[in-house]
Design an enzyme around this catalytic site. Structure first.
Site, PDB file in Angstrom:
ATOM      1  N   ILE A  57      -3.371 -13.501   4.382  1.00 56.36           N
ATOM      2  CA  ILE A  57      -3.788 -12.195   3.867  1.00 56.36           C
ATOM      3  C   ILE A  57      -3.518 -11.117   4.906  1.00 56.36           C
ATOM      4  CG2 ILE A  57      -5.835 -10.824   3.242  1.00 56.36           C
ATOM      5  CD1 ILE A  57      -6.781 -13.371   1.693  1.00 56.36           C
ATOM      6  N   VAL A  60       0.215 -10.284   5.065  1.00 51.68           N
ATOM      7  CA  VAL A  60       0.677  -9.434   3.966  1.00 51.68           C
ATOM      8  C   VAL A  60       0.095  -8.028   4.079  1.00 51.68           C
ATOM      9  CG1 VAL A  60       0.622  -9.122   1.454  1.00 51.68           C
ATOM     10  CG2 VAL A  60       1.089 -11.374   2.424  1.00 51.68           C
ATOM     11  N   GLU A  61      -1.159  -7.929   4.459  1.00 52.97           N
ATOM     12  CA  GLU A  61      -1.811  -6.616   4.520  1.00 52.97           C
ATOM     13  C   GLU A  61      -1.232  -5.711   5.603  1.00 52.97           C
ATOM     14  OE1 GLU A  61      -3.802  -5.138   2.532  1.00 52.97           O
ATOM     15  OE2 GLU A  61      -4.577  -6.751   1.288  1.00 52.97           O
ATOM     16  N   SER A  62      -1.055  -6.247   6.815  1.00 55.43           N
ATOM     17  CA  SER A  62      -0.681  -5.363   7.935  1.00 55.43           C
ATOM     18  C   SER A  62       0.326  -5.964   8.900  1.00 55.43           C
ATOM     19  CB  SER A  62      -1.930  -4.983   8.724  1.00 55.43           C
ATOM     20  OG  SER A  62      -2.418  -6.127   9.417  1.00 55.43           O
ATOM     21  N   TYR A 169       1.510  -9.211  -4.703  1.00 56.83           N
ATOM     22  CA  TYR A 169       0.605  -9.494  -3.589  1.00 56.83           C
ATOM     23  C   TYR A 169       0.186 -10.968  -3.593  1.00 56.83           C
ATOM     24  CZ  TYR A 169      -3.535  -9.150  -0.595  1.00 56.83           C
ATOM     25  OH  TYR A 169      -4.461  -9.342   0.396  1.00 56.83           O
TER      26      TYR A 169
END
Length: 187
Positions: A57, A60-62, A169
């Site tokens: 996660i 993918v997020e940052s 996502y």
């Protein structure tokens, strides 16, 4: 003729090296690094989450960039919306922290993000795919999709998720989770 034979030998050596490189998981870790391992491990264990899922996660997020802020205002390496961060801080026994700390400090951000993931995990009865979707689209949207039958909460039917961003996502997070699972025995 000798020149051609040398080329063949070099080509075979190169191909052999390439095969070893890409099938050896230690080399693959160079392409799929995990940063902030200790923080991820500590907070994942605290909330009984798979640390590789948390790492996926974050990837993918940052892509592990501290101090990140999205166009929508999501903060830090887990890209937590300010209202969500405030709610988590209020609901949990986490110390009250400023939004600047949520944005800049990886440990604080991971603590809040993992608490929120645990909450989503419980809300969706342990369904990790629904948890991932809810982390992106919000739990209300995911609950509505599940209740209406638009989506059944399974990865195999991810194409039925109404939001393209959330569909993509979920696919990206599960891809990185699978890669991390293949490369790392544990975190």
């Amino acid at each position: 003729m000798k020149w051609l034979r040398k080329k063949r030998v070099l080509l075979l050596l190169f191909l052999g090296f390439t095969v070893i490189l890409f099938f050896n998981s230690k080399w693959l870790a160079l392409f799929y690094p995990i940063h902030f391992k200790e923080e991820i491990k500590i907070h994942s264990q605290k909330y009984n989450l798979d640390p590789l899922m948390v790492a996926a996660i974050i990837r993918v997020e940052s892509n592990y960039k501290t101090g990140s802020e999205s166009k929508k205002g999501a903060l830090g390496i887990m890209q937590i919306m300010p209202d969500t961060a405030k709610w988590v801080i209020e609901q949990s026994k986490l110390p009250d922290v400023s939004l600047d700390k949520v944005k800049e400090e990886s440990d604080t951000n991971i603590a809040i993000g993992t608490w929120y993931l645990k909450s989503l995990h419980e809300q969706f009865d342990g369904n990790e795919i629904a948890m991932i979707a809810a982390y992106n689209a919000g739990p209300t949207n995911v609950r509505n999709w599940l209740r209406s039958g638009r989506w059944d909460g399974k990865l195999e039917s991810v194409k039925n998720i109404p939001f393209g961003e959330t569909r993509h996502y979920v696919q990206r997070v599960t891809h990185y989770y699978d890669q991390y699972s293949d490369i790392y025995e544990h975190l």
